[in-house]
Design a protein around this motif. Structure first.
Motif, short mmCIF file in Angstrom:
data_model
loop_
_atom_site.label_atom_id
_atom_site.label_comp_id
_atom_site.label_asym_id
_atom_site.label_seq_id
_atom_site.Cartn_x
_atom_site.Cartn_y
_atom_site.Cartn_z
N PRO A 1 0.81 -1.23 0.00
CA PRO A 1 0.00 0.00 0.00
C PRO A 1 0.84 1.27 0.00
O PRO A 1 0.38 2.31 -0.50
CB PRO A 1 -0.83 -0.13 1.28
CG PRO A 1 -0.12 -1.14 2.13
CD PRO A 1 0.53 -2.07 1.17
N GLU A 2 2.05 1.20 0.54
CA GLU A 2 2.89 2.40 0.62
C GLU A 2 3.24 2.97 -0.75
O GLU A 2 3.63 4.14 -0.86
CB GLU A 2 4.19 2.08 1.38
CG GLU A 2 4.01 1.74 2.85
CD GLU A 2 3.49 0.32 3.05
OE1 GLU A 2 2.90 0.05 4.12
OE2 GLU A 2 3.69 -0.53 2.14
N GLU A 3 3.09 2.18 -1.80
CA GLU A 3 3.44 2.64 -3.14
C GLU A 3 2.29 3.33 -3.86
O GLU A 3 2.44 3.75 -5.01
CB GLU A 3 3.96 1.47 -3.98
CG GLU A 3 5.28 0.90 -3.50
CD GLU A 3 5.84 -0.15 -4.45
OE1 GLU A 3 5.46 -0.14 -5.64
OE2 GLU A 3 6.65 -0.98 -4.00
N VAL A 4 1.14 3.43 -3.20
CA VAL A 4 -0.03 4.05 -3.84
C VAL A 4 -0.12 5.52 -3.45
O VAL A 4 -0.25 5.83 -2.26
CB VAL A 4 -1.33 3.32 -3.44
CG1 VAL A 4 -2.53 3.96 -4.14
CG2 VAL A 4 -1.24 1.83 -3.78
N ILE B 1 -13.03 19.25 -21.54
CA ILE B 1 -13.24 19.90 -20.25
C ILE B 1 -14.33 19.14 -19.49
O ILE B 1 -15.33 18.72 -20.07
CB ILE B 1 -13.65 21.37 -20.44
CG1 ILE B 1 -12.53 22.16 -21.13
CG2 ILE B 1 -14.02 22.01 -19.11
CD1 ILE B 1 -12.92 23.57 -21.52
N PHE B 2 -14.11 18.96 -18.19
CA PHE B 2 -15.16 18.39 -17.35
C PHE B 2 -15.44 19.33 -16.19
O PHE B 2 -14.63 20.19 -15.84
CB PHE B 2 -14.80 16.98 -16.86
CG PHE B 2 -13.61 16.88 -15.95
CD1 PHE B 2 -13.75 16.90 -14.57
CD2 PHE B 2 -12.33 16.74 -16.48
CE1 PHE B 2 -12.66 16.79 -13.72
CE2 PHE B 2 -11.22 16.62 -15.64
CZ PHE B 2 -11.38 16.65 -14.26
N THR B 3 -16.60 19.15 -15.59
CA THR B 3 -17.01 19.99 -14.46
C THR B 3 -17.19 19.12 -13.23
O THR B 3 -17.45 17.91 -13.33
CB THR B 3 -18.32 20.72 -14.75
OG1 THR B 3 -19.37 19.76 -14.93
CG2 THR B 3 -18.21 21.58 -16.00
N ALA B 4 -17.03 19.72 -12.07
CA ALA B 4 -17.24 19.00 -10.81
C ALA B 4 -17.43 20.02 -9.70
O ALA B 4 -16.78 21.07 -9.69
CB ALA B 4 -16.06 18.09 -10.50
N SER B 5 -18.31 19.69 -8.76
CA SER B 5 -18.52 20.56 -7.59
C SER B 5 -18.09 19.88 -6.30
O SER B 5 -17.96 20.54 -5.27
CB SER B 5 -20.00 20.96 -7.50
OG SER B 5 -20.83 19.81 -7.37
N ARG B 6 -17.90 18.56 -6.35
CA ARG B 6 -17.45 17.82 -5.16
C ARG B 6 -16.09 17.19 -5.44
O ARG B 6 -15.98 16.24 -6.20
CB ARG B 6 -18.46 16.74 -4.77
CG ARG B 6 -19.82 17.27 -4.36
CD ARG B 6 -20.62 16.23 -3.57
NE ARG B 6 -20.74 14.97 -4.28
CZ ARG B 6 -21.69 14.70 -5.17
NH1 ARG B 6 -22.58 15.63 -5.48
NH2 ARG B 6 -21.76 13.52 -5.76
N ILE B 7 -15.06 17.76 -4.83
CA ILE B 7 -13.69 17.29 -5.02
C ILE B 7 -13.18 16.70 -3.70
O ILE B 7 -13.40 17.26 -2.63
CB ILE B 7 -12.75 18.44 -5.44
CG1 ILE B 7 -13.29 19.14 -6.70
CG2 ILE B 7 -11.34 17.93 -5.67
CD1 ILE B 7 -13.40 18.25 -7.90
N SER B 8 -12.52 15.56 -3.78
CA SER B 8 -11.94 14.96 -2.58
C SER B 8 -10.60 14.33 -2.93
O SER B 8 -10.30 14.08 -4.10
CB SER B 8 -12.87 13.90 -1.97
OG SER B 8 -13.14 12.87 -2.90
N THR B 9 -9.80 14.11 -1.91
CA THR B 9 -8.52 13.42 -2.08
C THR B 9 -8.53 12.18 -1.19
O THR B 9 -8.84 12.27 0.01
CB THR B 9 -7.34 14.33 -1.69
OG1 THR B 9 -7.35 15.49 -2.53
CG2 THR B 9 -6.01 13.58 -1.88
N TRP B 10 -8.21 11.04 -1.80
CA TRP B 10 -8.26 9.77 -1.09
C TRP B 10 -6.86 9.19 -0.93
O TRP B 10 -6.15 9.01 -1.91
CB TRP B 10 -9.16 8.79 -1.83
CG TRP B 10 -10.61 9.07 -1.60
CD1 TRP B 10 -11.33 10.11 -2.11
CD2 TRP B 10 -11.49 8.35 -0.74
NE1 TRP B 10 -12.62 10.08 -1.64
CE2 TRP B 10 -12.75 9.00 -0.80
CE3 TRP B 10 -11.35 7.21 0.04
CZ2 TRP B 10 -13.85 8.54 -0.08
CZ3 TRP B 10 -12.44 6.75 0.76
CH2 TRP B 10 -13.68 7.42 0.70
N SER B 11 -6.51 8.91 0.31
CA SER B 11 -5.23 8.24 0.58
C SER B 11 -5.46 6.73 0.60
O SER B 11 -6.60 6.26 0.75
CB SER B 11 -4.66 8.69 1.92
OG SER B 11 -5.48 8.19 2.99
N ILE B 12 -4.40 5.98 0.48
CA ILE B 12 -4.53 4.52 0.54
C ILE B 12 -5.02 4.08 1.92
O ILE B 12 -5.74 3.09 2.04
CB ILE B 12 -3.21 3.82 0.16
CG1 ILE B 12 -3.43 2.31 -0.01
CG2 ILE B 12 -2.14 4.12 1.20
CD1 ILE B 12 -4.41 1.93 -1.09
#
Length: 363
Positions: free
Chosen positions: A226-229, A261-272
């Motif tokens: 998982p550390e490599e993700v 081009i794409f649109t988005a209103s909900r942005i998130s960042t996911w960690s492993i």
């Protein structure tokens, strides 16, 4: 109906059909559900040729089951993966459904912490203990073309469970996963303001060009720790920005470089770590997971058009290069005139496909 809804309906319909067939076969009610006829007519070193009334197995789960059962009448249950290829001499790419050129039927999964539920319907397909999945290809050249076989193999570990928020089932959508199941490379992401973005030439549901498996895909398959993700940027409600032209079909809006081009209103960042919390730890882990897979290929014909010797030779060549334990031969890459990866390359040499002497597994 949007693309995501269509994908979910297809998956639900497939599971319902499989459940119906499975129940009927277990009950012994052959008058309730009769499988189509299929028979092996030729045996070769790396594949067999099978005859059936129609080559519609890509959209017909019952024919997939019939083909697999016929295979296991002749061969031992020593294969992790079966690949069915339609004899399609005129290369009619939409003979199953529009845009549907390959499918994966997940047969058996005992691994935890992936994007696929635990399942075992192997006996329905004629496999007592080993078969994990069945890939259907609309033509043997799809082994390499559009990276379809690499794509479908990865669905062994990502089918019905949500790994990250996404707008389409079992694919990475508008995210920076950037692998065989879609998404883009993080370094190509550009914010254009007002909730608009571009990220190079990518597709939410597949790789636009042949690429190795991404770190997240490698982790789910059990091939890296998982550390490599890296962290993953996700547009949870991403959608293409379209505009209408009078009297014409809707078209994609593009940036100054021609990228959609794409649109988005909900942005998130996911960690492993977040993904592991959601799915549970990958079991077995990357040290103990399977990395050698035995595969058998089946060329399926309806006998309306004879198979030419050149087609058999081409099929054997595709199989040989895709399962090679080393890079695709330079002369073969020159012949295809496009960037391609075989399984060994896509897994960084960590995992391999065994095809070997098919005849040695004859019953």
């Amino acid at each position: 109906m949007n693309h995501n809804s269509t994908a979910i309906l297809r998956i639900s319909a497939s599971f319902c059909m499989l459940a119906l067939i499975y129940s009927a076969l277990l009950s012994g009610c052959t008058n309730v559900y009769v499988l189509p006829d299929a028979r092996i007519i030729q045996h070769f070193k790396t594949f067999v040729v099978m005859d059936t009334s129609k080559t519609d197995f890509g959209a017909n789960e019952s024919r997939v089951i019939a083909l697999c059962r016929e295979f296991y009448r002749h061969y031992e249950d020593e294969f992790d993966l079966l690949v069915l290829m339609a004899h399609n001499p005129y290369k009619i790419m939409d003979q199953w459904e529009i845009g549907r050129r390959a499918t994966m039927s997940v047969v058996r999964n005992t691994e935890l912490g992936t994007g696929s539920s635990v399942i075992d319907v192997g006996k329905t397909f004629g496999s007592e203990h080993r078969l994990r999945g069945v890939v259907s290809l609309v033509h043997p050249d799809r082994i390499f073309a559009e990276s379809l076989l690499l794509h479908e193999i990865l669905h062994l570990w990502y089918t019905d469970l949500e790994v990250i928020p996404r707008v389409m089932s079992s694919h990475w959508g508008f995210s920076s996963v950037g692998g065989q199941l879609g998404g883009f490379q993080r370094d190509q992401l550009r914010s254009l303001g007002d909730g608009k973005y571009s990220a190079g030439n990518f597709a939410p549901q597949r790789a636009r060009t042949s690429v190795p498996y991404s770190p997240l895909e490698m982790y789910l398959a059990g091939w890296i720790p998982p550390e490599e993700v890296p962290d993953i940027w996700v547009a949870e409600d991403g959608s293409w920005l379209m505009h209408d032209k009078s009297g014409e079909e809707r078209q994609h809006q593009t940036d100054e470089n021609g990228n959609k081009i794409f649109t988005a209103s909900r942005i998130s960042t996911w960690s492993i770590d977040q993904i592991i919390t959601k799915l549970g730890p990958r079991t077995p882990n990357f040290e103990q997971s399977q990395k050698e897979f035995r595969v058998a290929f089946v060329l399926v014909t309806d006998s309306r058009v004879s198979i030419q010797e050149s087609e058999l030779e081409a099929t054997e060549l595709f199989i040989e290069q895709f399962t090679k334990k080393g890079p695709v031969s330079a002369w073969f890459k020159d012949r295809t005139r496009e960037t391609i990866h075989n399984f060994w390359e896509a897994t960084r040499g960590i995992a391999t496909l065994e095809v070997g002497e098919l005849w040695s597994y004859r019953r």
